[in-house]
Design an enzyme around this catalytic site. Structure first.
Site, PDB file in Angstrom:
ATOM      1  N   LYS A 169      -2.854  -7.943 -10.314  1.00 21.12           N
ATOM      2  CA  LYS A 169      -3.976  -8.423  -9.498  1.00 21.12           C
ATOM      3  C   LYS A 169      -5.176  -7.473  -9.655  1.00 21.12           C
ATOM      4  O   LYS A 169      -5.007  -6.250  -9.575  1.00 21.12           O
ATOM      5  CB  LYS A 169      -3.543  -8.442  -8.027  1.00 21.12           C
ATOM      6  CG  LYS A 169      -4.656  -8.829  -7.087  1.00 21.12           C
ATOM      7  CD  LYS A 169      -4.352  -8.401  -5.648  1.00 21.12           C
ATOM      8  CE  LYS A 169      -5.604  -8.469  -4.836  1.00 21.12           C
ATOM      9  NZ  LYS A 169      -6.081  -7.340  -4.148  1.00 21.12           N
ATOM     10  N   LYS A 173      -9.943  -3.200  -6.372  1.00 26.56           N
ATOM     11  CA  LYS A 173     -10.855  -2.062  -6.412  1.00 26.56           C
ATOM     12  C   LYS A 173     -10.084  -0.767  -6.610  1.00 26.56           C
ATOM     13  O   LYS A 173     -10.558   0.161  -7.238  1.00 26.56           O
ATOM     14  CB  LYS A 173     -11.606  -1.947  -5.088  1.00 26.56           C
ATOM     15  CG  LYS A 173     -12.495  -3.110  -4.780  1.00 26.56           C
ATOM     16  CD  LYS A 173     -13.400  -2.767  -3.603  1.00 26.56           C
ATOM     17  CE  LYS A 173     -13.926  -4.001  -2.919  1.00 26.56           C
ATOM     18  NZ  LYS A 173     -13.128  -4.389  -1.739  1.00 26.56           N
ATOM     19  N   LYS A 190       0.844  -1.203   0.000  1.00 26.30           N
ATOM     20  CA  LYS A 190       0.000   0.000   0.000  1.00 26.30           C
ATOM     21  C   LYS A 190       0.873   1.246   0.000  1.00 26.30           C
ATOM     22  O   LYS A 190       0.582   2.218  -0.689  1.00 26.30           O
ATOM     23  CB  LYS A 190      -0.962  -0.012   1.186  1.00 26.30           C
ATOM     24  CG  LYS A 190      -2.105  -0.996   0.919  1.00 26.30           C
ATOM     25  CD  LYS A 190      -3.253  -0.864   1.881  1.00 26.30           C
ATOM     26  CE  LYS A 190      -4.408  -1.746   1.417  1.00 26.30           C
ATOM     27  NZ  LYS A 190      -4.986  -2.556   2.476  1.00 26.30           N
TER      28      LYS A 190
END
Ligand code: ADP
Ligand code: TRP
Length: 322
Positions: A190, A193, A111
């Site tokens: 991957k 969202k 992240k």
């Protein structure tokens, strides 16, 4: 009956990766197992700071799950923040979790690599997830591959707690399906969202078509055979049984195949599978009160289980002093 448990963040539109990696498997399990399923809005707070949007996404995620076939009559279905006992357990677990364990989290590092400025919520995310699972005695946790390490951290935390305080928590097992564990996005990474590479199940037909037609393909000429080790083949395979997959592989190997044609077929498969769910979802959205009532009832059922585990945990750590 086994207790099967999993959660999803209300952080955006539900996509094929969520469906095949986790949701459809949860729904398949519900007939013969004790299913616990929840929407993890506390987790979503680690990356979202728009309250109105979080509220809306939470309601949307509930509609998504119910439309896809989750049956609240037989499954305990709730919103994480409606059972706030989970935050207390998170604190109890935080005190037996080493900083090093969390520093090794690849999801945290990913992240940050994607440009998110880390806050303490994001750092301690795996402890909240461990609390989610341990508070309800989850035995089996269906997830995609990206959650494998989080499950390992949960197991570490449960084992450590049990070693220190006695056997309080069930040590859960991840349930990761080999063929659906990592659904690729239209760019081959991957599907997620937050990466703009997803094929969302409940988006407009036009947007779904646009995304499908944008799936990356190579520049192999039409009169040569095509590789099946590709995003398009993998995505299409999700909708096929063994025999159909073999047939598709043959078509890929035979010169003459046009990627554009395959994409159109894939789009049709997607619409065939999801149209009934999309229609049901439109109805659910109109009945906001009913959906909220389902969630509240689920929270009551979940809280009753949570109370039992939390009471024992409070006792053994010694905060229950009287
Ligand atoms: P996202 O990564 O899109 O934000 P979540 O983190 O909310 O999705 O994931 C919800 C569930 O869906 C998890 O069990 C996760 O492992 C699974 N999942 C998410 N993306 C994929 C994917 N591309 N392939 C397989 N499973 C996935
Ligand atoms: N971390 C999970 C994800 O992003 C969501 C999650 C939170 C979860 N708590 C959980 C999954 C407990 C399974 C069990 O997908």
């Amino acid at each position: 009956m086994r207790r099967i448990l999993s959660g999803i963040q209300p952080s955006g539109q539900l996509h094929l990766g969520n469906y095949f990696g986790m949701m459809s498997r949860m729904i398949d399990y519900q007939e013969n197992n004790d299913l616990f399923c929840f929407i993890v809005n506390y987790h979503a707070l680690t990356t979202m700071q728009d309250g109105k949007l979080l509220q809306e996404n939470t309601f949307n995620a509930a509609c998504d799950f119910i439309a896809l076939g989750l049956d609240p009559e037989i499954t305990t279905f709730w919103v994480q923040s409606d059972v706030p006992q989970v935050t207390e357990l998170t604190w109890l677990l935080a005190n037996i979790t080493s900083v090093g364990l969390l520093e090794r989290s690849t999801s945290y590092k990913d992240k940050i690599a994607h440009g998110i400025t880390p806050n303490m919520g994001l750092f301690t995310y795996p402890i909240l997830m461990a609390a989610d699972i341990l508070l309800f005695g989850g035995e089996i946790v269906p997830v995609g591959k990206d959650q494998k390490q989080h499950l390992e951290i949960t197991r570490d935390i449960a084992i450590r707690f049990n070693n220190i305080y006695g056997n309080i928590f069930v040590v859960p097992e991840p349930d990761i399906n080999k063929t659906t564990q990592l659904v690729p996005g239209i760019d081959g990474q991957k599907m997620s969202k937050s990466y703009g590479n997803s094929i969302p199940i409940f988006a407009s037909e036009k947007y779904i078509r646009k995304q499908v037609m944008s799936i990356v393909t190579d520049s192999t000429p039409i009169d040569e055979s095509k590789s099946i080790d590709t995003t398009l083949f993998q995505l299409y395979s999700l909708f096929l049984n063994e025999a159909e997959r073999e047939e598709l592989a043959d078509r890929f190997r035979t010169p003459g195949l046009r990627y554009g044609d395959v994409k159109k077929e894939l789009f049709n498969r997607i619409m065939d599978l999801f149209t009934p769910f999309r229609e049901k979802r439109v109805e659910l959205e109109k009945n906001r009160g009913d959906v909220i009532a389902i969630l509240r009832k689920g929270a009551d059922k979940a809280a009753a289980v949570a109370e039992q585990y939390l009471k024992r945990a409070r006792e053994v750590v010694g905060v229950n002093y009287c």
